[in-house]
Design an enzyme around this catalytic site. Structure first.
Site, PDB file in Angstrom:
ATOM      1  N   VAL A 126     -69.532  25.228 -36.701  1.00  0.00           N
ATOM      2  CA  VAL A 126     -68.294  24.454 -36.880  1.00  0.00           C
ATOM      3  C   VAL A 126     -67.097  25.380 -37.133  1.00  0.00           C
ATOM      4  CG1 VAL A 126     -67.150  22.643 -38.211  1.00  0.00           C
ATOM      5  CG2 VAL A 126     -69.598  22.472 -37.736  1.00  0.00           C
TER       6      VAL A 126
ATOM      7  N   ARG B 152     -71.185  37.784 -42.727  1.00  0.00           N
ATOM      8  CA  ARG B 152     -71.568  38.597 -41.562  1.00  0.00           C
ATOM      9  C   ARG B 152     -70.353  39.331 -41.006  1.00  0.00           C
ATOM     10  NH1 ARG B 152     -73.698  33.369 -38.580  1.00  0.00           N
ATOM     11  NH2 ARG B 152     -71.802  32.707 -39.630  1.00  0.00           N
TER      12      ARG B 152
ATOM     13  N   LYS C 166     -71.121  17.468 -45.409  1.00  0.00           N
ATOM     14  CA  LYS C 166     -71.461  16.147 -46.003  1.00  0.00           C
ATOM     15  C   LYS C 166     -72.316  16.266 -47.247  1.00  0.00           C
ATOM     16  CE  LYS C 166     -73.771  17.283 -42.277  1.00  0.00           C
ATOM     17  NZ  LYS C 166     -73.305  17.813 -41.022  1.00  0.00           N
TER      18      LYS C 166
ATOM     19  N   VAL D  84     -68.488  12.884 -41.641  1.00  0.00           N
ATOM     20  CA  VAL D  84     -69.210  11.695 -41.141  1.00  0.00           C
ATOM     21  C   VAL D  84     -68.821  11.457 -39.685  1.00  0.00           C
ATOM     22  CG1 VAL D  84     -69.617   9.215 -41.428  1.00  0.00           C
ATOM     23  CG2 VAL D  84     -69.101  10.626 -43.434  1.00  0.00           C
TER      24      VAL D  84
ATOM     25  N   ILE E 192     -65.654  11.319 -34.596  1.00  0.00           N
ATOM     26  CA  ILE E 192     -65.178   9.934 -34.735  1.00  0.00           C
ATOM     27  C   ILE E 192     -64.224   9.804 -35.917  1.00  0.00           C
ATOM     28  CG2 ILE E 192     -65.865   7.529 -35.090  1.00  0.00           C
ATOM     29  CD1 ILE E 192     -68.641   8.241 -34.198  1.00  0.00           C
TER      30      ILE E 192
ATOM     31  N   GLY F  79     -76.781  23.015 -30.969  1.00  0.00           N
ATOM     32  CA  GLY F  79     -75.955  23.104 -32.178  1.00  0.00           C
ATOM     33  C   GLY F  79     -75.768  21.771 -32.886  1.00  0.00           C
TER      34      GLY F  79
ATOM     35  N   GLU G  96     -79.107  20.286 -38.196  1.00  0.00           N
ATOM     36  CA  GLU G  96     -78.799  21.014 -39.424  1.00  0.00           C
ATOM     37  C   GLU G  96     -79.606  22.308 -39.457  1.00  0.00           C
ATOM     38  OE1 GLU G  96     -76.450  19.833 -41.809  1.00  0.00           O
ATOM     39  OE2 GLU G  96     -76.124  18.713 -39.984  1.00  0.00           O
TER      40      GLU G  96
ATOM     41  N   LYS H   1     -74.211  10.750 -45.324  1.00  0.00           N
ATOM     42  CA  LYS H   1     -73.049  10.154 -44.653  1.00  0.00           C
ATOM     43  C   LYS H   1     -72.827   8.715 -45.105  1.00  0.00           C
ATOM     44  CE  LYS H   1     -73.550  13.283 -40.738  1.00  0.00           C
ATOM     45  NZ  LYS H   1     -74.250  13.496 -39.462  1.00  0.00           N
TER      46      LYS H   1
ATOM     47  N   GLY I  16     -71.859  18.660 -33.059  1.00  0.00           N
ATOM     48  CA  GLY I  16     -71.497  19.686 -32.078  1.00  0.00           C
ATOM     49  C   GLY I  16     -70.254  20.438 -32.520  1.00  0.00           C
TER      50      GLY I  16
HETATM   51  N1  HSE Z   1     -77.041  17.370 -37.873  1.00  0.00           N
HETATM   52  C1  HSE Z   1     -75.952  16.456 -37.787  1.00  0.00           C
HETATM   53  C2  HSE Z   1     -76.273  15.423 -36.725  1.00  0.00           C
HETATM   54  C3  HSE Z   1     -74.698  17.198 -37.455  1.00  0.00           C
HETATM   55  O1  HSE Z   1     -77.203  15.647 -35.943  1.00  0.00           O
HETATM   56  O2  HSE Z   1     -75.634  14.387 -36.663  1.00  0.00           O
HETATM   57  C4  HSE Z   1     -73.455  16.424 -37.678  1.00  0.00           C
HETATM   58  O3  HSE Z   1     -73.292  16.026 -38.995  1.00  0.00           O
END
Ligand code: HSE
Length: 411
Positions: free
Chosen positions: A12, A44, A100, A127, A131, A182, A185, A200, A298
């Site tokens: 992100v 890093r 979150k 969340v 959106i 991506g 989590e 969420k 994503g």
């Molecule tokens: N791992 C979360 C998902 C990422 O798949 O919705 C976004 O919060």
């Protein structure tokens, strides 16, 4: 001119950097002033990246720079994110987070800290990824008394369920693909076992009802035990099994937050939400219902929400009063899961529909008997956990087992 800092340059955080660089001119136009990326905090090294000169390994230079107005927190996890975010807010620097876990566990404290220091703790990206749902809830829909929110809030599990149904992909391959893209989590059990969706719905419940709902108060069940057979049979009955995060306000005024796989009626728009997409259905006395839909996970979709918060902060000079909730010190406003009541999907080891009708009462007329002498059906009346227990025992007395059961989400 204002500056911002990015904490964490993973999926992100690097998305925030990329989208800012790409759209800097229009972002600045919308901010009404110039905006500079001042610091990127990460443990890093990224020697080959163009912004290597902005890298820092300590929060101190960010806290000490009076030009830094807003900080994007994209580290994930509780610590050190909590300590860093609290320090930023105490220094009067607003924070926009995608984290979150942090908001669900510490949102009450961080919102209060922001208020005390005339800044904002933003969490639109926490969340539903891209959106817009946080801002609509406390701004556009602020005139409503909310009665329920139901959503598909985890892109990874929705992506996995979809790949399993549509491409016959096995669970592990679909999960690996979600990780590669991506979506997942760091620890994918948070997705698969429902903890991510739980965090969420805690955030949405807290904002909609004004009291902090902690993850421990939410009945949470993931998709690990969802069998392909039920997904397919349920489809034949006209329902889709989805991981649904939901909060309802009951007649006694208490709220009941849940995360579990549910059989979603085909008339409900949530049944049509596929792949990594998320959707949130909000019910309120003014709007009846409103639906929000978009990419739930994503790099750039989530970065888009973080940057949206940062742009709002650059335009503001006060704490937003509607974006808040409090810790009331108890959970008396949350109903026990035993009160949860819904129509149910069942799969049982009998082809004898007459016996099933005797035990369950009226069944929907879409009942299907399989080649294995099993029957799948939807019970017409709502059942709570005690009703289900009674039915399971009555079936067991006739040597019939319940192989699967899911609550139904109606339209
Ligand atoms: N791992 C979360 C998902 C990422 O798949 O919705 C976004 O919060």
């Amino acid at each position: 001119m204002k500056k911002f800092a990015v904490l964490g340059c993973g999926v992100v955080g690097s998305g925030v950097v990329e989208l800012f660089e790409k759209n800097k001119a229009l972002i600045e136009k919308r901010c009404g002033q110039t905006l500079e990326m001042g610091y990127i905090l990460d443990l890093r090294d990224f020697p080959d990246r163009p912004y290597a000169n902005l890298l820092v390994k300590s929060i101190d230079p960010i806290l000490a720079d009076p030009d830094v107005a807003v900080v994007a927190e994209c580290m994930g996890g509780i610590e050190p994110a909590f300590t860093f975010v609290k320090s930023c807010l105490e220094a009067g620097k607003s924070v926009a987070t995608s984290n979150k876990e942090l908001v669900a566990a510490k949102g009450d404290i961080l919102l209060q800290t922001a208020k005390e220091h005339d800044c904002n703790f933003f969490f639109e990206a926490s969340v539903g990824g891209a959106i817009p749902i946080i801002r609509p809830l406390h701004k556009c829909l602020a005139a409503n008394d909310f009665s329920a929110i139901a959503g598909i809030l985890n892109g990874t599990t929705n992506f996995i369920l979809n790949k399993m149904i549509k491409e016959n992909m096995d669970f592990e391959t679909a999960l690996a693909l979600a990780q590669e893209k991506g979506y997942a989590e760091k620890d994918p059990t948070a997705d698969v076992d429902g903890h991510d969706a739980c965090r969420k719905i805690c955030i949405l419940s807290s904002l909609a009802f004004g009291k902090h709902v902690y993850p421990e108060s939410v009945h949470t069940q993931g998709i690990r035990n969802v069998a392909l057979k039920d997904v397919e049979l349920c489809n034949q009955l006209g329902y889709s099994i989805k991981l649904i995060a939901r909060v309802q306000r009951l007649e006694n005024g208490k709220i009941l937050p849940t995360v579990m796989p549910m059989a979603v009626e085909e008339d409900n728009l949530l049944s049509q939400v596929n792949g990594v997409y998320n959707a949130v259905m909000v019910r309120g006395d003014g709007i009846s219902k409103a639906m929000f839909y978009g990419r739930g996970a994503g790099k750039l979709p989530t970065a888009s929400a973080v940057l949206g918060d940062m742009i709002e902060e650059v335009q503001l000079d006060h704490t937003i009063p509607s974006q808040t909730w409090v810790n009331v010190g108890n959970t008396d406003f949350i109903e026990d899961f035993s009160a949860f009541s819904a129509k149910r999907y069942f799969r049982t080891t009998t082809a004898d529909v007459h016996t099933l009708t005797e035990i369950f009462g009226e069944l929907e007329n879409r009942t299907v008997s399989t080649e294995d002498d099993e029957t799948v059906f939807i019970v017409s009346a709502s059942m709570n956990a005690a009703d289900v227990d009674r039915a399971v025992k009555a079936l067991a007395a006739k040597n019939i087992q319940v192989l699967a059961q899911y609550p139904v989400l109606v339209s």
